[in-house]
Scaffold this motif. Structure first.
Motif, PDB file in Angstrom:
ATOM      1  N   SER A 159       1.142  -1.618  -0.484  1.00 38.18           N
ATOM      2  CA  SER A 159       0.275   0.142  -0.233  1.00 38.18           C
ATOM      3  C   SER A 159       0.869   1.138   0.413  1.00 38.18           C
ATOM      4  CB  SER A 159      -1.219  -0.325   1.200  1.00 38.18           C
ATOM      5  OG  SER A 159      -2.014  -1.165   1.694  1.00 38.18           O
ATOM      6  N   PHE A 160       1.280   1.071   0.318  1.00 38.67           N
ATOM      7  CA  PHE A 160       2.887   2.089   0.868  1.00 38.67           C
ATOM      8  C   PHE A 160       3.437   2.791  -0.671  1.00 38.67           C
ATOM      9  CE2 PHE A 160       5.977   4.950   2.496  1.00 38.67           C
ATOM     10  CZ  PHE A 160       5.844   6.220   2.921  1.00 38.67           C
ATOM     11  N   ALA A 161       4.030   2.022  -0.922  1.00 38.84           N
ATOM     12  CA  ALA A 161       4.424   1.909  -2.553  1.00 38.84           C
ATOM     13  C   ALA A 161       3.908   2.584  -3.292  1.00 38.84           C
ATOM     14  CB  ALA A 161       5.251   0.485  -2.711  1.00 38.84           C
ATOM     15  N   ILE A 218       2.572   7.520  -6.544  1.00 40.69           N
ATOM     16  CA  ILE A 218       2.149   8.312  -6.891  1.00 40.69           C
ATOM     17  C   ILE A 218       2.678   9.912  -6.870  1.00 40.69           C
ATOM     18  CG2 ILE A 218      -0.220   9.470  -6.765  1.00 40.69           C
ATOM     19  CD1 ILE A 218      -1.774   6.650  -5.943  1.00 40.69           C
ATOM     20  N   TYR A 219       3.641   9.869  -5.306  1.00 42.49           N
ATOM     21  CA  TYR A 219       4.152  10.777  -5.361  1.00 42.49           C
ATOM     22  C   TYR A 219       5.429  11.088  -6.830  1.00 42.49           C
ATOM     23  CZ  TYR A 219       6.784  14.552  -2.868  1.00 42.49           C
ATOM     24  OH  TYR A 219       7.523  15.925  -2.247  1.00 42.49           O
ATOM     25  N   GLY A 220       5.923   9.414  -6.185  1.00 45.64           N
ATOM     26  CA  GLY A 220       6.695  10.133  -7.551  1.00 45.64           C
ATOM     27  C   GLY A 220       6.600  10.560  -8.999  1.00 45.64           C
ATOM     28  N   LEU A 221       5.608  10.035  -8.842  1.00 43.02           N
ATOM     29  CA  LEU A 221       4.504  10.368 -10.269  1.00 43.02           C
ATOM     30  C   LEU A 221       4.358  12.038 -10.296  1.00 43.02           C
ATOM     31  CD1 LEU A 221       3.412  10.183 -13.338  1.00 43.02           C
ATOM     32  CD2 LEU A 221       1.349   9.485 -12.018  1.00 43.02           C
ATOM     33  N   VAL A 246       8.602  14.572   3.014  1.00 50.15           N
ATOM     34  CA  VAL A 246       6.750  14.424   2.492  1.00 50.15           C
ATOM     35  C   VAL A 246       7.099  13.221   2.565  1.00 50.15           C
ATOM     36  CG1 VAL A 246       5.412  14.291   0.572  1.00 50.15           C
ATOM     37  CG2 VAL A 246       7.311  16.151   1.464  1.00 50.15           C
ATOM     38  N   LEU A 247       7.200  11.953   2.496  1.00 48.91           N
ATOM     39  CA  LEU A 247       7.215  10.499   1.672  1.00 48.91           C
ATOM     40  C   LEU A 247       6.576   9.770   3.496  1.00 48.91           C
ATOM     41  CD1 LEU A 247       9.019   8.772  -0.766  1.00 48.91           C
ATOM     42  CD2 LEU A 247       5.929   9.517  -0.399  1.00 48.91           C
TER      43      LEU A 247
END
Length: 283
Positions: free
Chosen positions: A116-118, A123-126, A155-156
């Motif tokens: 789930s965290f991956a 998504i944040y990487g996108l 942030v992560l």
């Protein structure tokens, strides 16, 4: 070897399952649209006076896309992904199926959490990819990109708070909708209460109110990435992008807050998962 393949299958299954959820897809699209819209608005701003202010900031426009999701969108996305990770397995009756395979409860819980965290990290990487693309293409060469890994990491790390709270509530209550509602309410309620307490504390010069505000889960979750940047060349971005600025506390206190509010829910729900009976299906 077979156990490792099962673990990998659980992680891949979790990624596919989360992406297939309509609520998650909608939030992803909204987040990406909002980020694209912000860059286009900054680029197409009609006011000459505003342009004069923005031009010196053009080399740092990548920070907008890196920090903007942190204010609120990323936390809602984390809650949406995590709240149904375990709870929907109970509702669909698939937990019992997985535990008949050569995988322990501990590994199943860990791989579900990591999967789930991956997805959240991807998504944040996108979003980061979009921010770099728009920054270079619309505003020219970008400066101080060496700060990007630190910002992404903070942030992560800060997103772990409400991700873990939502994941754990989903395991404890075994109801996805209820988990989402409670986690979202905790996020918004904690933010509003923190702001009110800090305002009262500063107005009355009573540090007790500020101490209570710093003890709430939203403080570290929303403020951690902004604290080390408050006195840097990104100061103006911090003031603009931090929707709920508290301007109190230290970086060390924020890291401790995030660590506690991440570890406690995870440990509590993990112990519960290891000991509770696994039903065939929760109606």
């Amino acid at each position: 070897m077979r156990g490792r393949l099962v673990m990998l299958n659980v992680m891949l299954y979790e990624l596919r399952r989360a992406i297939a959820r309509k609520k998650v897809i909608v939030l992803i699209l909204v987040s990406l649209f909002f980020e694209v819209a912000i860059y286009m608005a900054l680029y197409l701003v009609p006011s000459k006076a505003v342009r004069v202010i923005l031009i010196p900031l053009y080399p740092y426009m990548w920070a907008v896309g890196a920090l903007l999701p942190q204010s609120l969108l990323l936390h809602f996305l984390a809650i949406s992904i995590a709240s149904g990770s375990m709870s929907e397995e109970y509702e669909q009756g698939t937990v019992d199926f997985f535990l008949t395979k050569p995988v322990t409860r501990l590994r199943f819980y860990a791989e579900k959490w990591l999967g789930s965290f991956a997805l959240l990290a991807m998504i944040y990487g996108l979003m980061i990819g979009l921010s770099l693309t728009f920054s270079f293409s619309l505003f020219g060469a970008q400066a101080d990109l060496s700060q990007l890994p630190e910002i992404v990491g903070l942030v992560l790390f800060s997103s772990l708070v409400f991700f873990s709270i939502a994941f754990s509530i989903g395991e404890l209550l075994r109801r996805s909708s209820l988990s989402f509602i409670i986690s979202s309410s905790l996020l918004i309620g904690s933010i509003l209460i923190s702001d009110v307490l800090v305002f009262i504390g500063k107005f009355t010069h009573s540090p007790e109110y500020i101490s209570i505000a710093l003890s709430l889960p939203s403080w570290g979750a929303t403020q951690l990435p902004f604290l080390p940047l408050a006195q840097s060349q990104f100061k103006l971005f911090v003031e603009v992008l931090d929707i709920f600025p508290l301007t109190v506390g230290t970086l060390e206190e924020a890291v401790l807050s995030v660590s506690i509010y991440t570890a406690v829910p995870v440990l509590l729900s993990l112990l519960t998962f290891l000991r509770r009976d696994i039903p065939k299906r929760v109606s």
